[in-house]
Design a protein around this motif. Sequence first.
Motif, short mmCIF file in Angstrom:
data_model
loop_
_atom_site.label_atom_id
_atom_site.label_comp_id
_atom_site.label_asym_id
_atom_site.label_seq_id
_atom_site.Cartn_x
_atom_site.Cartn_y
_atom_site.Cartn_z
N VAL A 283 107.45 -90.82 46.76
CA VAL A 283 108.16 -92.08 46.99
C VAL A 283 109.52 -91.98 46.30
CG1 VAL A 283 106.07 -93.45 47.19
CG2 VAL A 283 107.13 -93.17 44.95
N ASP A 284 110.52 -92.60 46.91
CA ASP A 284 111.87 -92.57 46.38
C ASP A 284 111.96 -93.46 45.15
OD1 ASP A 284 114.56 -92.38 45.93
OD2 ASP A 284 115.20 -93.20 47.85
N ALA A 285 112.33 -92.86 44.00
CA ALA A 285 112.45 -93.61 42.75
C ALA A 285 113.91 -93.90 42.41
CB ALA A 285 111.80 -92.82 41.61
N GLY A 286 114.79 -93.74 43.38
CA GLY A 286 116.22 -93.89 43.11
C GLY A 286 116.61 -95.26 42.61
N ASP A 287 115.95 -96.32 43.09
CA ASP A 287 116.33 -97.67 42.69
C ASP A 287 115.93 -97.99 41.25
OD1 ASP A 287 117.40 -98.12 45.16
OD2 ASP A 287 115.63 -99.13 45.97
N SER A 288 114.97 -97.25 40.70
CA SER A 288 114.50 -97.56 39.36
C SER A 288 114.92 -96.56 38.30
CB SER A 288 112.97 -97.67 39.36
OG SER A 288 112.38 -96.43 39.78
N CYS A 289 115.31 -95.34 38.70
CA CYS A 289 115.60 -94.31 37.70
C CYS A 289 117.05 -94.30 37.25
CB CYS A 289 115.23 -92.93 38.23
SG CYS A 289 116.36 -92.30 39.50
N PHE A 290 117.96 -94.93 38.03
CA PHE A 290 119.40 -94.90 37.74
C PHE A 290 119.90 -93.45 37.69
CE2 PHE A 290 117.53 -98.54 35.39
CZ PHE A 290 118.07 -99.56 36.17
N CYS A 291 119.36 -92.61 38.57
CA CYS A 291 119.75 -91.20 38.57
C CYS A 291 120.22 -90.72 39.94
CB CYS A 291 118.58 -90.34 38.10
SG CYS A 291 117.08 -90.45 39.10
N SER A 292 120.44 -91.64 40.87
CA SER A 292 120.93 -91.25 42.19
C SER A 292 122.43 -91.00 42.14
CB SER A 292 120.62 -92.34 43.22
OG SER A 292 119.24 -92.48 43.40
N LEU A 293 122.89 -90.04 42.93
CA LEU A 293 124.30 -89.68 42.96
C LEU A 293 124.78 -89.58 44.40
CD1 LEU A 293 124.36 -86.82 40.27
CD2 LEU A 293 125.17 -89.16 39.97
N HIS A 322 127.96 -83.18 37.48
CA HIS A 322 127.40 -84.30 36.74
C HIS A 322 126.35 -83.82 35.74
CE1 HIS A 322 129.22 -86.47 40.09
NE2 HIS A 322 129.08 -87.59 39.40
N LEU A 323 126.36 -84.43 34.56
CA LEU A 323 125.36 -84.19 33.53
C LEU A 323 124.65 -85.51 33.25
CD1 LEU A 323 124.10 -82.14 31.55
CD2 LEU A 323 125.88 -82.78 29.90
N LEU A 324 123.35 -85.57 33.56
CA LEU A 324 122.55 -86.78 33.37
C LEU A 324 121.57 -86.57 32.24
CD1 LEU A 324 121.64 -87.76 37.06
CD2 LEU A 324 123.68 -88.37 35.75
N SER A 325 121.45 -87.56 31.37
CA SER A 325 120.53 -87.50 30.23
C SER A 325 119.54 -88.64 30.34
CB SER A 325 121.32 -87.59 28.92
OG SER A 325 120.45 -87.50 27.81
N GLN A 326 118.25 -88.31 30.22
CA GLN A 326 117.23 -89.36 30.27
C GLN A 326 117.15 -90.07 28.93
OE1 GLN A 326 112.87 -88.75 30.16
NE2 GLN A 326 112.86 -89.41 32.30
N THR A 327 117.20 -91.40 28.98
CA THR A 327 117.05 -92.23 27.80
C THR A 327 115.79 -93.07 27.95
OG1 THR A 327 118.29 -94.11 28.68
CG2 THR A 327 119.56 -92.34 27.64
N GLU A 328 115.50 -93.86 26.95
CA GLU A 328 114.31 -94.72 27.01
C GLU A 328 114.41 -95.72 28.15
OE1 GLU A 328 111.68 -97.63 24.04
OE2 GLU A 328 113.38 -96.46 23.28
N GLY A 329 115.62 -96.14 28.48
CA GLY A 329 115.79 -97.13 29.54
C GLY A 329 116.14 -96.58 30.89
N GLY A 330 116.21 -95.26 31.04
CA GLY A 330 116.58 -94.66 32.33
C GLY A 330 117.54 -93.51 32.10
N TRP A 331 118.21 -93.08 33.16
CA TRP A 331 119.10 -91.94 33.09
C TRP A 331 120.53 -92.41 32.86
CZ3 TRP A 331 117.64 -86.77 33.48
CH2 TRP A 331 116.29 -86.55 33.76
#
Length: 532
Positions: A283-293, A322-331
């Motif tokens: 399933v597409d998690a783009g809306d919740s992960c804040f990691c879509s580009l 792009h460099l994305l870092s996962q945090t407790e609240g998302g990317w």
Amino acid sequence: MKTPLSLACLLAACVPAKYADEATAPPRDTATEMAPAVEPELTLGVPSACTDPLPEPSFVEQGLDLGVDTDEFSEEAPDGHVDGPSIAVGDVNQDGLLELAVLRMENGDSHVYGGEPGGFRALPGELYPGRAGLFADMDGDNDLDLLVGGVVPYTLEVTSGLNWRHESWPALDPPEESETRSTVHDLSLADFDGDGIDDLYVVRTAVPFGDGVARNDRLLRLDPDGLEVVRDAIPSEVGLRHGFDSVTFDEDNDGDADVYLAHDHGATVGASTLLHNEGGTFVDAGDSCFCSLQVSAKGVDITDLNRDGRPDLFITGAPLNHLLSQTEGGWLDISDTSGVRDGVSHAAGWGGVFLDVDNDGHKDILLVQGDRWNPGEVILPDGTEARFDEPIHLMRQDDGTFTDIAESLNLSALGSFRSVLATDLNSDGIEDLIITQVAERTLVYLSEGCTSANWIAVDAPVGSKVSVTSASGTQTDWARVGRGYQSTARVPLHFGLGTDPEVSAINITLADGERFEFAGPYEPRQTISISR
């Protein structure tokens, strides 16, 4: 030979156990709970010495001397925008020497090279054009075969003496949908449905421009009775984008493998995004992960840059990486604050992988670019055509910020580069560099010797999360086959230790979520294998 766990503990004073505090374990999907885990086995390596250390790493390009891409290439490489060649490495015959595949769709021939002391030899036989190679056990015989993507995907099944025979894939699409121009652009290995059998996520381009019929991404099950296509696991609104690359890891800590997909032309056909695995269906998690580009992404690799135990992603593309870092609240996008864009042009980024070039315990980035798009349309003041050749970038990390040190490491080539790989080819503890070019020979940069900085390598099952603890803290990485744009490797994870004299513990979370700890101490400068 693998050492039974109990004997390994006697030799190394290790204490494998599930984490005592189950409250610290990641959340699990109880609907997909499996039988209790079989305790893994640990095999100790042989520590190596560095009797004459160099003050710092240094590289020399030795591709021709090593026997790689010795074919004749034109001095004037053709223009154009070509997406290969691809790289795949793996120890097929388990002799301690890596085999290397360099796969091309055009502008040269594909080759598989057998590893030999001091170099490689081209294995006999003509290969079909292809890209996106990956070494995996296709038929359950414990030998690595080579699966190849491209327009017509196929498998090279290994026989005795590193001989190969071509095997066709089953049809990825049902008969009524056989017409397609979609190309297999990437293969990502994991046991996605948790049945103990490896699967491939097959990334396909969707041909967003021009003629052609687009078909969805697929799963390919590597069943010993034959390859099996799973056609209904991937949502078409994601699988019908312009897929270029992928990386698998358990993003949500629920005990199964998720997939991050890099999509070209993201602003036109759909963003690069994260797919969550729910029982073998995505399933597409783009809306919740804040990691879509919504960019023209090309490749993606994963590591833990800031040593917080969470994953970080480097995504190459155009006009920016792009460099994305996962945090407790998302990317979180840390591309500008980290310096990974400093001194880097807007030419398309292609191969980009994490490594620890100086073994200081902090991950660096190897990045290549280059483009020869629409030749003749850009004319320089001297009347020549713009070629958009670019330098190699080696971005060294110093406490969260990156500086390009490629020139000081003798990485001076200019080119239109594509895939890259970092792995220790000459067993000196320094990760060597393999770099392909769009229409010229492959470059192989070997380190000139060891340094005083310590290191340890961990060979763990694909899909595992591995943490190594030493005096300076804990490092984490993910055992994966995909290593950036069209580059795959069956090699151990490499951890630099700097001046730390030993490793005090190795923690591993297996692909099904089971967690184990192996207490040390372990000597540095060795490869430790953990298997189930």
